[in-house]
Write a protein that holds these residues in place. Structure first.
Motif, PDB file in Angstrom:
ATOM      1  N   ASP A 196     -61.760  -0.540   3.343  1.00 10.65           N
ATOM      2  CA  ASP A 196     -62.729   0.422   3.884  1.00 10.65           C
ATOM      3  C   ASP A 196     -64.064   0.179   3.182  1.00 10.65           C
ATOM      4  OD1 ASP A 196     -64.313   2.565   4.565  1.00 10.65           O
ATOM      5  OD2 ASP A 196     -62.731   4.063   4.331  1.00 10.65           O
ATOM      6  N   ASN A 197     -65.007  -0.405   3.907  1.00 11.26           N
ATOM      7  CA  ASN A 197     -66.296  -0.774   3.308  1.00 11.26           C
ATOM      8  C   ASN A 197     -67.355   0.318   3.376  1.00 11.26           C
ATOM      9  OD1 ASN A 197     -66.371  -3.727   2.412  1.00 11.26           O
ATOM     10  ND2 ASN A 197     -65.371  -3.886   4.406  1.00 11.26           N
ATOM     11  N   SER A 198     -67.022   1.446   3.966  1.00  8.35           N
ATOM     12  CA  SER A 198     -68.033   2.484   4.124  1.00  8.35           C
ATOM     13  C   SER A 198     -68.394   3.123   2.787  1.00  8.35           C
ATOM     14  CB  SER A 198     -67.537   3.566   5.089  1.00  8.35           C
ATOM     15  OG  SER A 198     -66.355   4.175   4.606  1.00  8.35           O
ATOM     16  N   THR A 199     -69.650   3.500   2.651  1.00 11.09           N
ATOM     17  CA  THR A 199     -70.133   4.123   1.419  1.00 11.09           C
ATOM     18  C   THR A 199     -69.417   5.442   1.168  1.00 11.09           C
ATOM     19  OG1 THR A 199     -72.313   3.119   1.687  1.00 11.09           O
ATOM     20  CG2 THR A 199     -72.170   5.033   0.239  1.00 11.09           C
ATOM     21  N   LYS A 200     -69.018   5.657  -0.083  1.00  9.93           N
ATOM     22  CA  LYS A 200     -68.309   6.868  -0.469  1.00  9.93           C
ATOM     23  C   LYS A 200     -69.026   7.545  -1.636  1.00  9.93           C
ATOM     24  CE  LYS A 200     -64.940   5.735   2.350  1.00  9.93           C
ATOM     25  NZ  LYS A 200     -64.750   6.436   3.646  1.00  9.93           N
ATOM     26  N   GLN A 201     -68.702   8.821  -1.803  1.00  9.73           N
ATOM     27  CA  GLN A 201     -69.210   9.576  -2.946  1.00  9.73           C
ATOM     28  C   GLN A 201     -68.024  10.013  -3.804  1.00  9.73           C
ATOM     29  OE1 GLN A 201     -72.407  11.243  -3.869  1.00  9.73           O
ATOM     30  NE2 GLN A 201     -73.372   9.597  -2.716  1.00  9.73           N
ATOM     31  N   ILE A 202     -68.085   9.700  -5.098  1.00  8.96           N
ATOM     32  CA  ILE A 202     -67.054  10.162  -6.021  1.00  8.96           C
ATOM     33  C   ILE A 202     -67.731  10.709  -7.272  1.00  8.96           C
ATOM     34  CG2 ILE A 202     -66.711   7.828  -6.985  1.00  8.96           C
ATOM     35  CD1 ILE A 202     -63.760   8.623  -7.426  1.00  8.96           C
ATOM     36  N   PHE A 203     -67.436  11.944  -7.588  1.00  6.79           N
ATOM     37  CA  PHE A 203     -68.036  12.642  -8.726  1.00  6.79           C
ATOM     38  C   PHE A 203     -69.563  12.552  -8.703  1.00  6.79           C
ATOM     39  CE2 PHE A 203     -63.770  11.416 -10.382  1.00  6.79           C
ATOM     40  CZ  PHE A 203     -63.246  12.705 -10.419  1.00  6.79           C
ATOM     41  N   GLY A 204     -70.098  12.640  -7.475  1.00  7.01           N
ATOM     42  CA  GLY A 204     -71.552  12.685  -7.302  1.00  7.01           C
ATOM     43  C   GLY A 204     -72.239  11.348  -7.308  1.00  7.01           C
ATOM     44  N   ILE A 205     -71.513  10.256  -7.354  1.00  8.20           N
ATOM     45  CA  ILE A 205     -72.092   8.914  -7.413  1.00  8.20           C
ATOM     46  C   ILE A 205     -71.661   8.133  -6.169  1.00  8.20           C
ATOM     47  CG2 ILE A 205     -72.255   6.773  -8.735  1.00  8.20           C
ATOM     48  CD1 ILE A 205     -73.405   9.139 -10.226  1.00  8.20           C
ATOM     49  N   SER A 206     -72.586   7.392  -5.575  1.00 10.78           N
ATOM     50  CA  SER A 206     -72.285   6.578  -4.407  1.00 10.78           C
ATOM     51  C   SER A 206     -71.617   5.274  -4.830  1.00 10.78           C
ATOM     52  CB  SER A 206     -73.556   6.254  -3.624  1.00 10.78           C
ATOM     53  OG  SER A 206     -74.125   7.433  -3.084  1.00 10.78           O
ATOM     54  N   ILE A 207     -70.542   4.906  -4.122  1.00 12.96           N
ATOM     55  CA  ILE A 207     -69.836   3.656  -4.372  1.00 12.96           C
ATOM     56  C   ILE A 207     -69.599   2.959  -3.033  1.00 12.96           C
ATOM     57  CG2 ILE A 207     -68.711   4.483  -6.480  1.00 12.96           C
ATOM     58  CD1 ILE A 207     -66.153   4.872  -4.812  1.00 12.96           C
ATOM     59  N   ASN A 208     -68.997   1.783  -3.076  1.00 15.69           N
ATOM     60  CA  ASN A 208     -68.718   0.977  -1.876  1.00 15.69           C
ATOM     61  C   ASN A 208     -69.997   0.539  -1.179  1.00 15.69           C
ATOM     62  OD1 ASN A 208     -66.091   1.834  -2.460  1.00 15.69           O
ATOM     63  ND2 ASN A 208     -65.503   1.881  -0.313  1.00 15.69           N
ATOM     64  N   GLN A 209     -71.023   0.236  -1.962  1.00 20.68           N
ATOM     65  CA  GLN A 209     -72.305  -0.141  -1.358  1.00 20.68           C
ATOM     66  C   GLN A 209     -72.516  -1.643  -1.462  1.00 20.68           C
ATOM     67  OE1 GLN A 209     -75.568   3.007  -1.702  1.00 20.68           O
ATOM     68  NE2 GLN A 209     -74.537   3.198  -3.672  1.00 20.68           N
ATOM     69  N   GLY A 210     -71.921  -2.376  -0.523  1.00 22.82           N
ATOM     70  CA  GLY A 210     -72.153  -3.811  -0.440  1.00 22.82           C
ATOM     71  C   GLY A 210     -71.562  -4.574  -1.613  1.00 22.82           C
ATOM     72  N   GLY A 211     -72.046  -5.813  -1.783  1.00 22.70           N
ATOM     73  CA  GLY A 211     -71.556  -6.655  -2.863  1.00 22.70           C
ATOM     74  C   GLY A 211     -70.130  -7.107  -2.614  1.00 22.70           C
ATOM     75  N   ASP A 212     -69.457  -7.515  -3.666  1.00 23.22           N
ATOM     76  CA  ASP A 212     -68.075  -7.967  -3.581  1.00 23.22           C
ATOM     77  C   ASP A 212     -67.185  -6.751  -3.340  1.00 23.22           C
ATOM     78  OD1 ASP A 212     -65.553  -9.016  -3.854  1.00 23.22           O
ATOM     79  OD2 ASP A 212     -65.891  -9.912  -5.833  1.00 23.22           O
ATOM     80  N   ALA A 213     -66.538  -6.695  -2.199  1.00 24.17           N
ATOM     81  CA  ALA A 213     -65.735  -5.529  -1.847  1.00 24.17           C
ATOM     82  C   ALA A 213     -64.567  -5.322  -2.808  1.00 24.17           C
ATOM     83  CB  ALA A 213     -65.214  -5.666  -0.413  1.00 24.17           C
ATOM     84  N   ARG A 214     -64.137  -6.385  -3.461  1.00 24.33           N
ATOM     85  CA  ARG A 214     -63.044  -6.244  -4.420  1.00 24.33           C
ATOM     86  C   ARG A 214     -63.456  -5.409  -5.631  1.00 24.33           C
ATOM     87  NH1 ARG A 214     -61.513 -12.554  -4.599  1.00 24.33           N
ATOM     88  NH2 ARG A 214     -63.783 -12.585  -4.421  1.00 24.33           N
ATOM     89  N   GLN A 215     -64.768  -5.247  -5.821  1.00 21.40           N
ATOM     90  CA  GLN A 215     -65.252  -4.460  -6.955  1.00 21.40           C
ATOM     91  C   GLN A 215     -65.452  -2.986  -6.604  1.00 21.40           C
ATOM     92  OE1 GLN A 215     -65.366  -5.687 -10.067  1.00 21.40           O
ATOM     93  NE2 GLN A 215     -64.445  -7.459  -9.032  1.00 21.40           N
ATOM     94  N   HIS A 216     -65.196  -2.607  -5.356  1.00 24.25           N
ATOM     95  CA  HIS A 216     -65.370  -1.208  -4.984  1.00 24.25           C
ATOM     96  C   HIS A 216     -64.353  -0.316  -5.688  1.00 24.25           C
ATOM     97  CE1 HIS A 216     -67.509  -2.393  -0.970  1.00 24.25           C
ATOM     98  NE2 HIS A 216     -68.241  -2.653  -2.033  1.00 24.25           N
TER      99      HIS A 216
END
Length: 458
Positions: A196-216
């Motif tokens: 799932d490459n869509s941008t997410k919010q966890i504990f108020g911080i945005s993640i899953n924003q591009g780059g190597d998807a394995r690092q999400h």
């Protein structure tokens, strides 16, 4: 300068047993030097080489290998003791994982990197096949999200219950989609089409924003140990709005103190050790070093406050008798006592203190003591005429009707051969037995020593 009693306490909690040669090595040093010595161990501790192709038997071999490392083979048994802590924290079970090789690899991670840092240890654990299988993240995909790992990463591995919302769990699970493994080979495998490459919010911080998807997925750990904030919707009101790293440092400090000290942690100790964790970016070595140097760790309450978990008791009994794991059914005994390596009751791990004290568990402890004492003394009656113990043999002439020494001397001879120290109360009870028992029962000093409180408290 610490006393001999304090060094013995330190060794019992970190190396399972206060082995006489280790006490002699550390007595006379500063406490700081003693703790540093205990924490200095090999970066590559070696591993088990399986001789069987049968997976069940491989699990037995792995268990025997680890018990022998704890009791005999490790020059610094704290390496194995710390691995046991992580095995109970980042919990996986062989019945779910089904194969011994992933369990071996996970154990070796804990043995090798148990003193590195929480972040890297968590990330390596998360992408090993043992955990991918155990918490079903190997089937976590965008089309059918599986929250097991994402939830436990927050609830049991880092934050503690009640410090997140369901939205955080969903974001964490989504970030970890795509990580899997090959079932037959047990090799890690990345499936980009599952992610799932869509941008997410966890504990108020945005993640899953591009780059190597394995690092999400790893980004979630970075947020938890970094700049995350406990949301206002979290169940524990007192932690709402607090930095997640503060909550993690307190949660893990409590768990470390519980495992090594056994008693409720004093507030000042919690605050100080949690601060050490944060100041060192969750490096484990300085965190644990500070714990083992706390004056409270050497208090009477702590010294008397920890029931030896079954694995600890089995290690102590093996170390005292000199009997290695193979051929002595340690898995059977530990299972009945309530703790078997690689088979936790659930992902929360094993219990603590009172959880190991019940009628059936105590009966199994006594049965294990009787079996191992029988194995150690079997040659006395039908063999070479010797009692075989860790520190050497005791001959018939030192026990039978020809013995001319005192009861005190006889007890000290057994304690020396078993390489153990017991309290004055336990020693007095053993002396009373030696003074009153018929000569043909004196070899039972082995059994009675294994039944002293010192073998069932840590």
């Amino acid at each position: 300068m610490p006393s001999a009693a304090e060094i013995e306490h330190l060794l019992r909690r970190t190396e399972f047993v206060a082995r006489p040669h280790r006490v002699a090595e550390l007595v006379g040093r500063s406490l700081e030097a003693a703790v540093d010595d205990i924490m200095t161990f090999a970066g590559d501790p070696g591993t088990v080489s399986f001789t069987s192709t049968d997976n069940f038997q491989r699990g037995v071999e792995l268990t025997y290998f680890w018990l022998d490392r704890m009791a005999f083979d490790s020059p610094r048994p704290f390496q194995e003791r710390l691995a046991l802590f992580w095995h109970g924290h980042f919990c996986s079970g062989i019945m779910k994982v089904e194969k011994a090789v992933p369990m071996r690899d996970q154990l070796d991670l804990f043995r090798r990197d148990g003193l590195t840092d929480l972040g890297s240890l968590t990330l390596q654990m998360a992408m090993q096949p043992a955990m991918l299988r155990y918490l079903d993240n190997n089937q976590n995909r965008q089309s059918s999200p599986n929250q097991n790992f994402g939830r436990e990463l927050l609830e049991l591995f880092t934050m503690g219950v009640g410090n997140y919302t369901e939205a955080d769990v969903e974001a964490c699970a989504a970030a970890w989609t795509g990580h899997s493994e090959q079932w037959e080979t047990g090799i890690y495998e990345w499936h980009p089409e599952w992610h799932d490459n869509s941008t997410k919010q966890i504990f108020g911080i945005s993640i899953n924003q591009g780059g190597d998807a394995r690092q999400h997925g790893p980004q979630t750990v970075g947020v938890i140990l970094g700049n995350g904030i406990v949301p206002q919707g979290a169940a524990i009101a007192a932690n709402r709005g607090r930095p997640t790293r503060d909550v993690v440092s307190e949660f893990l400090t409590k768990k470390l103190w519980k495992s090594f000290a056994g008693t409720p942690i004093p507030g000042a100790v919690l605050n100080d050790l949690a601060s050490v964790a944060r100041a060192n970016n969750f490096q484990i070595r300085p965190w644990l070093r500070a714990l083992l140097l706390r004056p409270e760790f050497y208090s009477t309450e702590v010294r008397q406050g920890l029931v030896a978990p079954p694995i600890h008791t089995m290690v102590k009994m093996l170390a005292a008798t000199g009997l290695r794991a193979s051929g002595n059914a340690p898995i059977w005994w530990m299972d009945g006592m309530g703790q078997r390596p690689f088979l936790p009751p659930d992902v929360s791990g094993w219990g603590h203190n009172v959880d190991f004290v019940n009628a059936s568990a105590m009966a199994r402890r006594s049965e294990a003591a009787r079996f191992l004492s029988w194995k150690a003394t079997a040659g006395y009656w039908a063999g070479d005429g010797l009692v075989h113990l860790a520190g050497g043999t005791i001959a018939q002439s030192e026990i039978d009707f020809t013995y001319t020494g005192t009861a005190d001397q006889l007890v000290d001879r057994f304690l020396s051969a078993m390489r153990v120290t017991v309290s004055s109360e336990s020693r007095s009870a053993l002396v009373n037995f030696a003074a009153s028992a018929p000569w043909h029962q004196r070899h039972e000093l082995v059994l009675l020593t294994l039944l002293t409180p010192e073998f069932h408290t840590a």
